[in-house]
Design a protein around this motif. Structure first.
Motif, mmCIF file in Angstrom:
data_model
loop_
_atom_site.group_PDB
_atom_site.id
_atom_site.type_symbol
_atom_site.label_atom_id
_atom_site.label_comp_id
_atom_site.label_asym_id
_atom_site.label_seq_id
_atom_site.Cartn_x
_atom_site.Cartn_y
_atom_site.Cartn_z
ATOM 1 N N GLY A 30 0.816 -1.199 0.000
ATOM 2 C CA GLY A 30 0.000 0.000 0.000
ATOM 3 C C GLY A 30 0.857 1.259 0.000
ATOM 4 O O GLY A 30 1.982 1.273 0.496
ATOM 5 N N LYS A 31 0.325 2.308 -0.589
ATOM 6 C CA LYS A 31 1.006 3.606 -0.680
ATOM 7 C C LYS A 31 2.345 3.512 -1.398
ATOM 8 O O LYS A 31 3.295 4.233 -1.078
ATOM 9 C CB LYS A 31 1.194 4.201 0.723
ATOM 10 N N CYS A 32 2.415 2.589 -2.342
ATOM 11 C CA CYS A 32 3.562 2.492 -3.253
ATOM 12 C C CYS A 32 3.062 2.948 -4.622
ATOM 13 O O CYS A 32 2.546 2.136 -5.413
ATOM 14 C CB CYS A 32 4.111 1.068 -3.322
ATOM 15 N N PRO A 33 3.171 4.214 -4.946
ATOM 16 C CA PRO A 33 2.526 4.753 -6.153
ATOM 17 C C PRO A 33 3.082 4.203 -7.462
ATOM 18 O O PRO A 33 2.427 4.332 -8.503
ATOM 19 C CB PRO A 33 2.785 6.261 -6.030
ATOM 20 N N LEU A 34 4.275 3.600 -7.429
ATOM 21 C CA LEU A 34 4.883 3.093 -8.655
ATOM 22 C C LEU A 34 4.521 1.641 -8.950
ATOM 23 O O LEU A 34 4.938 1.095 -9.975
ATOM 24 C CB LEU A 34 6.413 3.241 -8.583
ATOM 25 N N VAL A 35 3.757 1.011 -8.076
ATOM 26 C CA VAL A 35 3.282 -0.357 -8.320
ATOM 27 C C VAL A 35 2.010 -0.275 -9.158
ATOM 28 O O VAL A 35 1.073 0.454 -8.812
ATOM 29 C CB VAL A 35 3.011 -1.077 -6.990
ATOM 30 N N SER A 36 1.987 -1.042 -10.252
ATOM 31 C CA SER A 36 0.853 -0.976 -11.184
ATOM 32 C C SER A 36 0.369 -2.381 -11.532
ATOM 33 O O SER A 36 0.765 -3.377 -10.922
ATOM 34 C CB SER A 36 1.266 -0.223 -12.456
ATOM 35 N N ASP A 37 -0.476 -2.456 -12.557
ATOM 36 C CA ASP A 37 -1.046 -3.734 -12.976
ATOM 37 C C ASP A 37 0.023 -4.726 -13.427
ATOM 38 O O ASP A 37 -0.141 -5.932 -13.243
ATOM 39 C CB ASP A 37 -2.048 -3.507 -14.108
ATOM 40 N N SER A 38 1.111 -4.262 -14.012
ATOM 41 C CA SER A 38 2.163 -5.170 -14.490
ATOM 42 C C SER A 38 2.762 -5.973 -13.333
ATOM 43 O O SER A 38 2.992 -7.176 -13.439
ATOM 44 C CB SER A 38 3.267 -4.377 -15.196
ATOM 45 N N GLY A 39 3.011 -5.302 -12.222
ATOM 46 C CA GLY A 39 3.527 -6.010 -11.051
ATOM 47 C C GLY A 39 2.526 -7.008 -10.498
ATOM 48 O O GLY A 39 2.904 -8.116 -10.085
ATOM 49 N N LEU A 40 1.245 -6.654 -10.500
ATOM 50 C CA LEU A 40 0.226 -7.571 -9.994
ATOM 51 C C LEU A 40 0.086 -8.789 -10.891
ATOM 52 O O LEU A 40 -0.155 -9.909 -10.405
ATOM 53 C CB LEU A 40 -1.119 -6.848 -9.890
ATOM 54 N N GLU A 41 0.259 -8.616 -12.179
ATOM 55 C CA GLU A 41 0.191 -9.764 -13.087
ATOM 56 C C GLU A 41 1.330 -10.738 -12.838
ATOM 57 O O GLU A 41 1.154 -11.959 -12.931
ATOM 58 C CB GLU A 41 0.204 -9.264 -14.533
ATOM 59 N N GLN A 42 2.517 -10.215 -12.503
ATOM 60 C CA GLN A 42 3.625 -11.096 -12.156
ATOM 61 C C GLN A 42 3.323 -11.858 -10.863
ATOM 62 O O GLN A 42 3.614 -13.060 -10.753
ATOM 63 C CB GLN A 42 4.905 -10.283 -11.989
ATOM 64 N N LEU A 43 2.768 -11.172 -9.895
ATOM 65 C CA LEU A 43 2.380 -11.841 -8.655
ATOM 66 C C LEU A 43 1.353 -12.942 -8.910
ATOM 67 O O LEU A 43 1.462 -14.048 -8.373
ATOM 68 C CB LEU A 43 1.791 -10.827 -7.673
ATOM 69 N N ALA A 44 0.361 -12.641 -9.742
ATOM 70 C CA ALA A 44 -0.682 -13.622 -10.026
ATOM 71 C C ALA A 44 -0.125 -14.847 -10.727
ATOM 72 O O ALA A 44 -0.612 -15.967 -10.534
ATOM 73 C CB ALA A 44 -1.774 -12.968 -10.869
ATOM 74 N N MET A 45 0.911 -14.660 -11.498
ATOM 75 C CA MET A 45 1.484 -15.772 -12.263
ATOM 76 C C MET A 45 2.343 -16.689 -11.395
ATOM 77 O O MET A 45 2.294 -17.920 -11.534
ATOM 78 C CB MET A 45 2.324 -15.220 -13.426
#
Length: 493
Positions: A412-427
């Motif tokens: 949270g409150k990491c403004p530079l984290v976006s959908d691309s990072g979440l897709e890596q996590l999901a994978m």
């Protein structure tokens, strides 16, 4: 009978006057005069080591009409009494006498027994094991049989004291004096002492614990800001089995070490080691790098270490941890704002042992430090990086690829984290159960859908203050039916 009773407890009547004069009241009213059967520990002499030894009813307010003071607990329970008065009452440690002849005379007049008297001793002991310390002391005043059962050593493995107004030093003296009767000068059964929030605790109280409780394994003194290094040193020196120590909020404590006498008595083969496994020094604002170096060198068996808001610590302090404490499994450095990427590199040397890491609001940490953690700590289960504004999707990608067993993540409150990072996590981290993305401005519904589609075990998702559509939240709810979604979108219900 009254004359005989007064003669039997004459020393107690003398001690009762010292209680009233010894109390430093924090309120404006004057405490009422203590009853004749009240005594302080100063009035207890060698004659108390008989069957007429008084039993401590350790918590009583100074006014009979005010019963709002917190109680003691011997089994981890806290009891509170209701009060008809809004003004706080002074709390004192008192001693109640063992049931005397007047109790037996009343019993002789009644020819019937209460149903509870028909229960065998082992059943009553089982019932007493669920009572608080204060309740046990009250039970000891009922009759001779209950007195003996209430002070059974098996019921006194844990003592908890609570309350800001409690004269905790005196209460500790009274309790340990009574528990030391069967084994003079030591309490062999007492293994846990919890005095969290007892602001009147001083070094004198801890000195009593150190001298009388050699088998102590757990000590919690959170919020007791009057204790100092000397008392802590004596406890860890005299209690070789101590494994759990909570010093959170003890702002005067700057180090943990053995006393000089204990260090001289140790053989060269034994070294100056302390057996503590769990150490919480949250809000110990005076802790510095040198103090942590001493702690690390004396406590090599540490597995859980919490240093939240120890704002004077720097990266250099973490180097000593990696050198002397290789078994650390949980480490919290939240709000240690002087810790940066170099410090995380030292933390990464803990390698396979580290399971829990919190670096929340350590603003000097970037993808570089996170890359060290991801590379050398593949068994990491929990990571809290909230407020690390230098963390980006690249750092999240390294973490996802190298730590597939990750269960809980807070970015949270990491403004530079976006959908691309979440897709890596999901994978790569499909076992995720708790994810917090609060105030991540770059996260949209695309990243949430990827998480929901691949992380079916998700139980908590925090997307408060994120720009996500109700449709994306409904998608998460359909695919993760057990997931609790925390959001601020009024259109989603």
């Amino acid at each position: 009978m009254g004359a005989n009773n007064g003669k039997q407890y004459g020393s107690e009547g003398k001690g009762s006057s010292s209680i009233s004069s010894d109390i430093s009241s924090s309120t404006d009213h004057t405490p009422t005069k203590a009853p004749k059967n009240v005594a302080t520990t100063e009035g207890l002499d060698s004659s108390t080591r008989t069957l007429s030894t008084p039993s401590p009813g350790l918590i009583l307010p100074s006014k009979s009409s005010s019963l709002s003071s917190p109680a003691l607990s011997s089994n981890g329970h806290e009891t509170n009494s209701s009060s008809s008065s809004s003004a706080p009452a002074e709390t004192v440690a008192v001693v109640h006498p063992q049931p005397g002849t007047h109790t037996r005379s009343r019993q002789s007049k009644s020819h019937h027994h209460a149903p509870i008297d028909l229960l065998p001793d082992h059943t009553l002991l089982q019932i007493f094991s669920h009572l608080s310390t204060n309740q046990l002391c009250r039970c000891a005043r009922v009759c001779q049989r209950w007195y003996n059962l209430a002070w059974d050593p098996r019921l006194w493995g844990t003592v908890r004291l609570t309350g800001e107004l409690l004269h905790v030093d005196r209460a500790i003296r009274v309790l340990t004096h009574r528990l030391c009767q069967d084994t003079p000068n030591v309490c062999l059964t007492l293994e846990t002492v919890m005095v969290n929030g007892c602001k009147r605790l001083t070094d004198r109280g801890l000195h009593v614990v150190a001298q009388c409780c050699p088998e102590l394994r757990r000590l919690e003194v959170a919020g007791c800001y009057n204790i100092s290094n000397d008392a802590v040193f004596e406890v860890v020196s005299r209690c070789p089995n101590l494994e759990h120590l909570n010093l959170s909020g003890c702002s005067k404590v700057t180090c943990i070490s053995l006393t000089q006498e204990a260090s001289l008595q140790l053989s060269p083969l034994h070294g100056q080691q302390i057996s503590i496994h769990f150490l919480d020094m949250t809000d110990c604002f005076s802790l510095e790098d040198e103090g942590l170096r001493t702690i690390a060198s004396h406590c090599p068996r540490l597995t859980h270490l919490y240093l939240r808001r120890c704002t004077r610590l720097t990266d250099e302090a973490l180097r000593h941890l990696s050198l002397h404490c290789p078994s650390i499994r949980e480490l919290s450095l939240s709000d240690c704002r002087l810790v940066g990427d170099f410090g995380l590199r030292e933390v990464a040397r803990l390698e396979g042992c580290l399971r829990y890491l919190s670096v929340a609001h350590c603003t000097r940490i970037t993808d570089v430090g996170m890359r060290y953690v991801a590379r050398y700590c593949p068994r990491l289960r929990y990571l809290n990086a909230r407020g690390c504004e230098g963390l980006t999707d690249h750092g999240l990608s390294h973490l996802a690829r190298s730590c597939p067993r990750l269960k809980s993540l807070d970015v949270g409150k990491c403004p530079l984290v976006s959908d691309s990072g979440l897709e890596q996590l999901a994978m790569y981290c499909q076992g995720l159960r708790r994810v917090s993305l609060r105030a991540c401005e770059s996260v949209t519904g695309r990243g949430l859908k990827a998480l929901a589609a691949n992380c079916c075990e998700l139980q908590l998702l925090n997307v408060q203050d994120c720009e996500v559509s109700p449709e994306a939240l409904r998608f998460v709810r359909r695919h993760c039916r057990r997931c609790v979604i925390e959001h601020t979108n009024p259109a989603f219900y």
